[in-house]
Motif scaffolding. Structure first.
Motif, PDB file in Angstrom:
ATOM      1  N   ASP A  65       0.828  -1.206   0.000  1.00 27.13           N
ATOM      2  CA  ASP A  65       0.000   0.000   0.000  1.00 27.13           C
ATOM      3  C   ASP A  65       0.865   1.261   0.000  1.00 27.13           C
ATOM      4  O   ASP A  65       0.460   2.296  -0.497  1.00 27.13           O
ATOM      5  CB  ASP A  65      -0.926  -0.011   1.222  1.00 27.13           C
ATOM      6  CG  ASP A  65      -2.101   0.925   1.057  1.00 27.13           C
ATOM      7  OD1 ASP A  65      -2.531   1.157  -0.091  1.00 27.13           O
ATOM      8  OD2 ASP A  65      -2.595   1.420   2.085  1.00 27.13           O
ATOM      9  N   TRP A  66       2.069   1.189   0.524  1.00 27.16           N
ATOM     10  CA  TRP A  66       2.952   2.350   0.621  1.00 27.16           C
ATOM     11  C   TRP A  66       3.887   2.495  -0.577  1.00 27.16           C
ATOM     12  O   TRP A  66       4.616   3.478  -0.678  1.00 27.16           O
ATOM     13  CB  TRP A  66       3.770   2.312   1.913  1.00 27.16           C
ATOM     14  CG  TRP A  66       4.558   1.055   2.091  1.00 27.16           C
ATOM     15  CD1 TRP A  66       4.142  -0.082   2.727  1.00 27.16           C
ATOM     16  CD2 TRP A  66       5.869   0.796   1.629  1.00 27.16           C
ATOM     17  NE1 TRP A  66       5.121  -1.036   2.684  1.00 27.16           N
ATOM     18  CE2 TRP A  66       6.207  -0.521   2.019  1.00 27.16           C
ATOM     19  CE3 TRP A  66       6.817   1.539   0.924  1.00 27.16           C
ATOM     20  CZ2 TRP A  66       7.423  -1.093   1.719  1.00 27.16           C
ATOM     21  CZ3 TRP A  66       8.040   0.954   0.636  1.00 27.16           C
ATOM     22  CH2 TRP A  66       8.329  -0.344   1.031  1.00 27.16           C
ATOM     23  N   LEU A  67       3.874   1.530  -1.532  1.00 27.84           N
ATOM     24  CA  LEU A  67       4.750   1.628  -2.696  1.00 27.84           C
ATOM     25  C   LEU A  67       4.105   1.022  -3.930  1.00 27.84           C
ATOM     26  O   LEU A  67       3.855  -0.180  -3.989  1.00 27.84           O
ATOM     27  CB  LEU A  67       6.089   0.926  -2.439  1.00 27.84           C
ATOM     28  CG  LEU A  67       7.065   0.934  -3.627  1.00 27.84           C
ATOM     29  CD1 LEU A  67       7.449   2.366  -3.985  1.00 27.84           C
ATOM     30  CD2 LEU A  67       8.284   0.109  -3.317  1.00 27.84           C
TER      31      LEU A  67
ATOM     32  N   THR B 222       4.239   6.039  -6.024  1.00 31.18           N
ATOM     33  CA  THR B 222       3.134   6.575  -5.246  1.00 31.18           C
ATOM     34  C   THR B 222       2.794   5.586  -4.135  1.00 31.18           C
ATOM     35  O   THR B 222       3.143   4.419  -4.218  1.00 31.18           O
ATOM     36  CB  THR B 222       1.895   6.846  -6.126  1.00 31.18           C
ATOM     37  OG1 THR B 222       0.887   7.462  -5.339  1.00 31.18           O
ATOM     38  CG2 THR B 222       1.353   5.577  -6.734  1.00 31.18           C
ATOM     39  N   GLY B 223       2.141   6.093  -3.113  1.00 36.88           N
ATOM     40  CA  GLY B 223       1.738   5.204  -2.032  1.00 36.88           C
ATOM     41  C   GLY B 223       1.080   5.949  -0.894  1.00 36.88           C
ATOM     42  O   GLY B 223       1.087   7.179  -0.835  1.00 36.88           O
ATOM     43  N   ARG B 224       0.519   5.171   0.014  1.00 37.27           N
ATOM     44  CA  ARG B 224      -0.135   5.721   1.196  1.00 37.27           C
ATOM     45  C   ARG B 224       0.817   5.548   2.372  1.00 37.27           C
ATOM     46  O   ARG B 224       1.377   4.483   2.564  1.00 37.27           O
ATOM     47  CB  ARG B 224      -1.434   4.974   1.462  1.00 37.27           C
ATOM     48  CG  ARG B 224      -2.231   5.507   2.611  1.00 37.27           C
ATOM     49  CD  ARG B 224      -3.504   4.717   2.807  1.00 37.27           C
ATOM     50  NE  ARG B 224      -4.362   4.687   1.643  1.00 37.27           N
ATOM     51  CZ  ARG B 224      -5.215   5.650   1.294  1.00 37.27           C
ATOM     52  NH1 ARG B 224      -5.311   6.740   2.030  1.00 37.27           N
ATOM     53  NH2 ARG B 224      -5.973   5.539   0.232  1.00 37.27           N
ATOM     54  N   VAL B 225       1.010   6.622   3.147  1.00 36.43           N
ATOM     55  CA  VAL B 225       1.899   6.576   4.316  1.00 36.43           C
ATOM     56  C   VAL B 225       1.141   7.061   5.550  1.00 36.43           C
ATOM     57  O   VAL B 225       0.221   7.864   5.448  1.00 36.43           O
ATOM     58  CB  VAL B 225       3.176   7.436   4.109  1.00 36.43           C
ATOM     59  CG1 VAL B 225       4.062   6.816   3.052  1.00 36.43           C
ATOM     60  CG2 VAL B 225       2.830   8.853   3.738  1.00 36.43           C
TER      61      VAL B 225
ATOM     62  N   GLY C  91      -1.618  10.002   4.654  1.00 32.70           N
ATOM     63  CA  GLY C  91      -1.630  10.783   3.433  1.00 32.70           C
ATOM     64  C   GLY C  91      -1.154   9.939   2.264  1.00 32.70           C
ATOM     65  O   GLY C  91      -0.905   8.744   2.396  1.00 32.70           O
ATOM     66  N   ARG C  92      -1.020  10.566   1.115  1.00 33.91           N
ATOM     67  CA  ARG C  92      -0.592   9.891  -0.097  1.00 33.91           C
ATOM     68  C   ARG C  92       0.479  10.744  -0.763  1.00 33.91           C
ATOM     69  O   ARG C  92       0.371  11.961  -0.813  1.00 33.91           O
ATOM     70  CB  ARG C  92      -1.786   9.707  -1.026  1.00 33.91           C
ATOM     71  CG  ARG C  92      -1.476   8.930  -2.273  1.00 33.91           C
ATOM     72  CD  ARG C  92      -2.703   8.706  -3.121  1.00 33.91           C
ATOM     73  NE  ARG C  92      -3.489   7.537  -2.883  1.00 33.91           N
ATOM     74  CZ  ARG C  92      -3.064   6.274  -2.830  1.00 33.91           C
ATOM     75  NH1 ARG C  92      -1.805   6.006  -2.897  1.00 33.91           N
ATOM     76  NH2 ARG C  92      -3.901   5.286  -2.685  1.00 33.91           N
ATOM     77  N   TYR C  93       1.514  10.088  -1.265  1.00 36.87           N
ATOM     78  CA  TYR C  93       2.591  10.809  -1.943  1.00 36.87           C
ATOM     79  C   TYR C  93       2.674  10.390  -3.408  1.00 36.87           C
ATOM     80  O   TYR C  93       2.259   9.291  -3.775  1.00 36.87           O
ATOM     81  CB  TYR C  93       3.937  10.570  -1.254  1.00 36.87           C
ATOM     82  CG  TYR C  93       4.486   9.179  -1.463  1.00 36.87           C
ATOM     83  CD1 TYR C  93       5.320   8.902  -2.540  1.00 36.87           C
ATOM     84  CD2 TYR C  93       4.171   8.140  -0.603  1.00 36.87           C
ATOM     85  CE1 TYR C  93       5.819   7.625  -2.745  1.00 36.87           C
ATOM     86  CE2 TYR C  93       4.657   6.866  -0.794  1.00 36.87           C
ATOM     87  CZ  TYR C  93       5.480   6.614  -1.875  1.00 36.87           C
ATOM     88  OH  TYR C  93       5.963   5.355  -2.079  1.00 36.87           O
ATOM     89  N   TYR C  94       3.207  11.280  -4.235  1.00 38.70           N
ATOM     90  CA  TYR C  94       3.476  11.038  -5.649  1.00 38.70           C
ATOM     91  C   TYR C  94       4.858  11.613  -5.940  1.00 38.70           C
ATOM     92  O   TYR C  94       5.150  12.749  -5.568  1.00 38.70           O
ATOM     93  CB  TYR C  94       2.471  11.758  -6.548  1.00 38.70           C
ATOM     94  CG  TYR C  94       1.040  11.343  -6.348  1.00 38.70           C
ATOM     95  CD1 TYR C  94       0.460  10.365  -7.144  1.00 38.70           C
ATOM     96  CD2 TYR C  94       0.252  11.940  -5.373  1.00 38.70           C
ATOM     97  CE1 TYR C  94      -0.859   9.989  -6.965  1.00 38.70           C
ATOM     98  CE2 TYR C  94      -1.063  11.564  -5.191  1.00 38.70           C
ATOM     99  CZ  TYR C  94      -1.605  10.597  -5.986  1.00 38.70           C
ATOM    100  OH  TYR C  94      -2.914  10.229  -5.813  1.00 38.70           O
ATOM    101  N   ALA C  95       5.704  10.859  -6.610  1.00 36.86           N
ATOM    102  CA  ALA C  95       7.014  11.347  -7.035  1.00 36.86           C
ATOM    103  C   ALA C  95       7.314  10.726  -8.390  1.00 36.86           C
ATOM    104  O   ALA C  95       7.205   9.500  -8.552  1.00 36.86           O
ATOM    105  CB  ALA C  95       8.088  10.979  -6.020  1.00 36.86           C
TER     106      ALA C  95
END
Length: 149
Positions: free
Chosen positions: A62-64, A109-112, A120-124
């Motif tokens: 879920d985090w990656l 992307t993933g949920r942390v 939250g959710r990140y995008y790189a």
């Protein structure tokens, strides 16, 4: 039978040519290959005669998640939702200036932090960019974090 709508009844009788057009003819194919964690998306537009989306996503946890291919970069809400599912309040008057089109690249992307107000959710990502003439330009880098309330 008309390229432009007829104004009068006489215009209808005068034009005897026939014209057949499909104004929004698209094919979408989505699914998974080998495992539910490896998904793909393909979308082609037959009117514009081009591929709109073609990407593969691998969800490790879920985090990656890793995505590679060609798609709309997740920059604004208007970019992530289909225009058919948006309400008027979802559309931004500034969207034209921030519309980057579909880009080729790789994204993580993933949920942390878990679900709820702590997470939250990140995008790189790194994407291939084009200049106004269609030539190669500097790469497009994306970093975004969403905090859920």
């Amino acid at each position: 039978p008309f390229v432009t709508p007829a104004d009068t009844a006489d215009d209808i009788e005068a034009d005897q040519t026939r014209d057949f057009r499909l104004n929004r003819s698209r094919v979408k194919v989505e699914g998974h290959a080998f495992s539910p964690r490896l998904t793909y998306k393909f979308q082609a537009d037959f009117v514009e005669e081009r591929v709109r989306d073609f990407n593969v996503t691998w969800a490790h946890r879920d985090w990656l998640k890793v995505r590679a291919g060609w798609w709309k970069v997740e920059y604004l809400l208007e970019r992530m939702q289909s225009s058919g599912s948006q309400q008027l309040v979802d559309r931004s008057i500034l969207d034209r200036w921030f519309t980057l089109g579909r880009q080729r690249g790789v994204q993580l992307t993933g949920r942390v932090g878990g679900r709820g107000s702590r997470g939250g959710r990140y995008y790189a990502g790194a994407f291939r960019n084009m200049d106004a003439r269609g030539g190669a330009a500097l790469p497009l880098w994306l970093a975004r974090y969403e905090w859920a309330w």
